[in-house]
Design a protein around this motif. Structure first.
Motif, PDB file in Angstrom:
ATOM      1  N   LYS A   1       6.519  -0.169 -21.879  1.00  0.00           N
ATOM      2  CA  LYS A   1       6.654  -0.512 -23.297  1.00  0.00           C
ATOM      3  C   LYS A   1       5.638  -1.570 -23.726  1.00  0.00           C
ATOM      4  N   GLU A   2       5.619  -2.666 -22.993  1.00  0.00           N
ATOM      5  CA  GLU A   2       4.800  -3.801 -23.419  1.00  0.00           C
ATOM      6  C   GLU A   2       3.302  -3.546 -23.254  1.00  0.00           C
ATOM      7  N   ASP A   3       2.915  -3.092 -22.064  1.00  0.00           N
ATOM      8  CA  ASP A   3       1.485  -2.956 -21.775  1.00  0.00           C
ATOM      9  C   ASP A   3       0.939  -1.620 -22.270  1.00  0.00           C
ATOM     10  N   PHE A   4       1.651  -0.549 -21.929  1.00  0.00           N
ATOM     11  CA  PHE A   4       1.129   0.766 -22.284  1.00  0.00           C
ATOM     12  C   PHE A   4       1.499   1.160 -23.718  1.00  0.00           C
ATOM     13  N   GLY A   5       2.362   0.384 -24.326  1.00  0.00           N
ATOM     14  CA  GLY A   5       2.716   0.654 -25.713  1.00  0.00           C
ATOM     15  C   GLY A   5       3.462   1.965 -25.912  1.00  0.00           C
TER      16      GLY A   5
ATOM     17  N   ALA B   1       0.979  11.751 -26.473  1.00  0.00           N
ATOM     18  CA  ALA B   1      -0.139  10.900 -26.074  1.00  0.00           C
ATOM     19  C   ALA B   1      -0.382  10.988 -24.569  1.00  0.00           C
TER      20      ALA B   1
ATOM     21  N   LEU C   1      -3.346   4.659 -14.292  1.00  0.00           N
ATOM     22  CA  LEU C   1      -2.092   4.030 -14.723  1.00  0.00           C
ATOM     23  C   LEU C   1      -1.281   3.565 -13.519  1.00  0.00           C
TER      24      LEU C   1
ATOM     25  N   TYR D   1      -2.573   0.526 -11.948  1.00  0.00           N
ATOM     26  CA  TYR D   1      -2.215  -0.647 -12.741  1.00  0.00           C
ATOM     27  C   TYR D   1      -0.788  -1.087 -12.409  1.00  0.00           C
TER      28      TYR D   1
ATOM     29  N   LEU E   1      -0.701  -2.504  -8.958  1.00  0.00           N
ATOM     30  CA  LEU E   1      -1.740  -3.529  -8.792  1.00  0.00           C
ATOM     31  C   LEU E   1      -2.668  -3.190  -7.630  1.00  0.00           C
TER      32      LEU E   1
ATOM     33  N   PHE F   1      -1.310 -11.782 -21.508  1.00  0.00           N
ATOM     34  CA  PHE F   1      -0.421 -10.628 -21.561  1.00  0.00           C
ATOM     35  C   PHE F   1      -0.672  -9.739 -20.358  1.00  0.00           C
TER      36      PHE F   1
ATOM     37  N   GLN G   1      -0.666  -7.708 -16.878  1.00  0.00           N
ATOM     38  CA  GLN G   1      -0.500  -8.102 -15.477  1.00  0.00           C
ATOM     39  C   GLN G   1      -0.832  -9.575 -15.265  1.00  0.00           C
ATOM     40  N   ILE G   2      -1.734 -10.109 -16.095  1.00  0.00           N
ATOM     41  CA  ILE G   2      -2.119 -11.514 -15.952  1.00  0.00           C
ATOM     42  C   ILE G   2      -0.926 -12.405 -16.280  1.00  0.00           C
TER      43      ILE G   2
END
Ligand code: SF4
Ligand SMILES: [Zn+2]
Ligand SMILES: [Zn+2]
Lengths: 415, 341
Positions: free
Chosen positions: A169-173, A196, A208, A211, A214, A239, A241-242
């Motif tokens: 949700k947060e990173d990949f939207g 998408a 993906l 990611y 990691l 925001f 992984q950082i």
């Protein structure tokens, strides 16, 4: 051999099939979407896939098949094909593919496993509890494992699901088409079904996945590096992984466990004195973009922080299997169908309900009736809110769900 | 008519819409192409084999629209010729388009503006953020479709948020170059039937000065070693090596284990590295020996590993292991060469 086994269990299989049929007669299966474009595979007692390349024109035919044939396992392709029953695979003409991530409790090491799992060495006959990869007495890796699952290990898997959904949700939207189902045994599947992602190539899927796990993360490229004499890091707000790495680092530093820091930073405790004395300052500078210089030279300082950061990265990386997750030809259990190795439902769960979802209770299908079984040997196990056993060479009458669970696992016979 | 600037843009960025518009305008027919255009197309293909960017010196400061126009037209012709050739060459060619594009883009005085123009022409939606080093924002989906091409673009090492990837200027240029690679490659595998025979003959006649066509005599585990039977991944690394290009460590490692597994003698493996920049025989020997005869046995990587290292250039190759690909291709080529006899 196979035939003997089948015959040996003929009565039990018939019993299970009767029960599973009841389930399909009273429960309409509404998954997967786009039935006509999926390849299906089915399994029988003790074998998850005995036949694949099957297809159904629509959901009605699929449900009719479930009621009539009552397979023990039903899986469907993550991919969508123009002609799902054609072979070889290339002829099916794939035109899209869901993203599916699988988590299994047996991939995650938890302490409870010593309580419910056991192993036997096929070479030297040594026995023990827990799950091992190698026999501790002869070193052989041909071990026969007896694995069980309890709320504790399943909850551990759940944590991974939460972490994954958060990243999706947060990173990949990803906002639409996300749903979760219990695997029916001890894991969870996270599906993403939207336009998408549907068209993403295999390579993109691997990107993906890398990611999420990691894989080959390069912290220096991400802004953690030695600048002159200080080791810098990205400033807040961060925001992705950082941010996760920095949050985990800040948690670790606020605990200020010198033993942990020395162990993972590979440095003598004596060099960490001022770090511990200035905890608040350390945390503040972390947020403004510098990592505190420990009592050592610049190079040693850099090594220390990189060691700690890499340790953190390995800890927060998701445990997703690279191989199965990037396989676009894979077949995955159809949500809401029965898992033939447990008799539990591969239940779809709303994300909001995941935290209170008690898999070994909420996925129980056969809540009524009792059946008498003969049990060879099972540890204490949990099901539908109750604990049973341990049993050894015992004849017991159990609620149907427990009897079915043991029979499906091959641990009990009808009497 | 087209301005000199527009023509230069189309020449430097042949995947752009502008290039296509100009070509359409020019309205040429495949049946009777100027010899000049064909020659340029051929030399463009050859340069991709050498691994050098395609930079004809006469173009750089040219004021001649005709000259530039010829270059522009030669590009689709080169694509047609390459389409008649083998896959490994298609990769090389696409690679070359990509690296040449990067070369031009990187040297633009108004680099950002040109990059944004190009992205716009390619239909890639880009937003610019107010501040920060990584201020060029594009959709995650657009990005991951090509990012595996360039290790520097690996998603795990990017700034990702809310379905967007944030890049700095140079990475954005790299992204466009990676995009050019895939656009070029995907436009190559067309239908060959509409290509005039004389062009097919020209394609076949292109001679490459590389060890692929020289008489390569070496016997390995499966008989005579035949680089033509290598899978695309190994062909690409191998030809880069013998063309003296700089090859990444991970690629070197994988070609070494591969050559070792198919039985190429150690000395010959070392020799294959001879042309690489900064070749140091002592170091190479040490590394090759460590892999071929050291205590730890390094076996050749599977396709899955190759892929995850970004070394698999062929989306359509269905092999599971480069060694089995090689064995299969070898069997086929021996069979056909027997039949031909
Ligand atoms: S699939 Fe395997 S053999 Fe084929 S190109 Fe990719 S890595 Fe090489
Ligand atoms: Zn043993
Ligand atoms: Zn447990």
């Amino acid at each position: 051999m196979i035939f003997m086994e089948l015959n040996e269990n003929a009565k039990e299989q018939e019993f299970l099939r009767k029960k599973f049929r009841q389930f399909y007669e009273t429960n309409e299966i509404t998954y997967p979407s786009k039935v006509q474009n999926r390849e299906f595979g089915i399994g029988e007692f003790g074998k998850k896939i005995v036949k694949r390349h099957m297809s159904f024109a629509n959901s009605n035919f699929f449900n009719k098949f479930l009621k009539e044939d009552v397979p023990f396992y039903v899986s469907a392709s993550a991919s969508l094909y123009k002609r799902p029953d054609f072979r070889p695979m290339e002829k099916k003409e794939m035109f899209g593919s869901e993203l599916i991530y699988e988590f299994d409790a047996d991939d995650i090491k938890t302490d409870c496993r010593n309580g419910h799992d056991s192993w036997k060495c096929m070479q030297c006959n040594a026995l023990g509890s827990g799950t091992l990869e190698k026999c501790p007495s002869c070193g052989s890796n041909s071990l026969s494992l007896d694995q069980w699952f309890c709320p504790e290990c399943i909850n551990e898997t759940k944590k991974q699901v939460f972490a994954l959904v958060n990243i999706l949700k947060e990173d990949f939207g990803i906002k639409e088409g996300l749903y979760i189902n219990f695997s029916g045994n001890a894991g969870f599947h996270v599906h993403v079904e939207n336009q998408a992602v549907e068209k993403l190539s295999k390579e993109a899927r691997i990107q993906l996945l890398d990611y999420l796990t990691l894989h080959e993360i390069n912290l220096e490229l991400l802004g953690f590096f030695l600048q002159k004499k200080t080791f810098v890091c990205p400033k807040d707000p961060c925001f992705g992984q950082i941010k996760r790495i920095k949050t985990a680092l800040s948690d670790m530093l606020s605990k200020a466990d010198i033993g942990e820091l020395a162990t993972y930073g590979l440095i003598p405790k004596s060099k960490l004195k001022s770090l511990l004395q200035n905890k608040n300052f350390v945390l503040e500078s972390l947020s403004s973009g510098t990592l505190f210089s420990i009592d050592a030279g610049a190079e040693a300082n850099k090594k220390f922080w990189l060691n700690i950061l890499n340790y953190i990265a390995s800890k927060i990386a998701l445990d997703i299997d690279r191989q199965t997750s990037s396989d676009i030809y894979k077949l995955v259990r159809v949500p809401n169908t029965i898992h033939g190795g447990t008799g539990l439902i591969a239940k779809v769960i709303k994300f909001e309900d995941l935290s209170k979802f008690d898999a070994l209770k909420d996925a129980v299908a056969f809540k009524e009736g009792r059946t008498k079984v003969y049990i060879t040997k099972v540890p204490r196990f949990y099901l539908y809110g109750n604990y049973f056993g341990p049993f050894e060479k015992a004849e017991v009458e159990l609620p149907d769900y427990a009897a079915i669970y043991l029979i499906a696992k091959g641990k009990a016979k009808l009497v | 008519m087209w301005t000199l600037d527009q023509l230069f843009f189309a020449y430097k960025y042949p995947i752009s819409l502008k290039t296509r518009e100009i070509i359409k305008d020019y309205n040429f027919s495949l049946d009777n192409l100027d010899k000049e255009i064909i020659d340029i197309a051929v030399s463009r293909i050859k340069s991709s084999y050498s691994g050098k960017e395609y930079l004809p010196s006469y173009i750089e400061h040219s004021k001649s629209k005709d000259l530039i126009l010829t270059e522009i037209i030669a590009f689709p012709v080169a694509k047609i010729l390459v389409s008649c050739l083998d896959r490994a060459l298609m990769y090389k060619f696409s690679e070359n388009v990509s690296s040449t594009l990067f070369y031009h883009l990187n040297r633009e005085q108004k680099r950002l503006q040109v990059a944004l123009d190009l992205a716009n022409e390619l239909g890639i939606k880009v937003d610019l953020k107010e501040n920060g080093e990584n201020y060029i924002e594009l959709s995650l989906v657009d990005f991951v479709e090509v990012s595996n091409k360039d290790p520097q673009l690996n998603l795990v090492n990017q700034h990702v948020s809310a379905g967007k990837v944030l890049l700095n200027e140079i990475k954005f240029c790299r992204f466009l170059a990676a995009k050019a690679y895939f656009m070029t490659f995907n436009s190559l595998q067309g239908d060959l039937s509409s290509i005039p025979k004389y062009l097919k003959d020209i394609a076949k006649g292109i001679k490459f000065e590389s060890a692929f066509s020289s008489n390569f005599e070496s016997f390995g585990a499966f008989g005579k070693i035949d680089p033509n039977a290598f899978p695309a991944c190994m062909k690409s690394i191998y030809s880069s090596l013998i063309n003296g290009e700089n090859v990444a460590h991970i690629a070197r490692f994988n070609i070494t284990t591969f050559l070792n597994s198919i039985g190429m003698p150690k000395e010959q493996i070392i020799a294959a590295f001879k042309k690489t920049p900064n070749f140091d025989e002592r170091v190479t020997r040490y590394q090759v020996e460590r892999i071929t005869t050291g205590n730890i046995k390094y076996s050749a990587s599977s396709c899955a590993t190759m892929r995850s290292n970004g070394l698999c250039p062929d989306k359509n190759c269905t092999s599971k292991h480069p060694i089995s690909f090689y064995k299969g291709a070898l069997a086929v080529s021996r069979k056909t060469s027997k039949e031909e006899k």
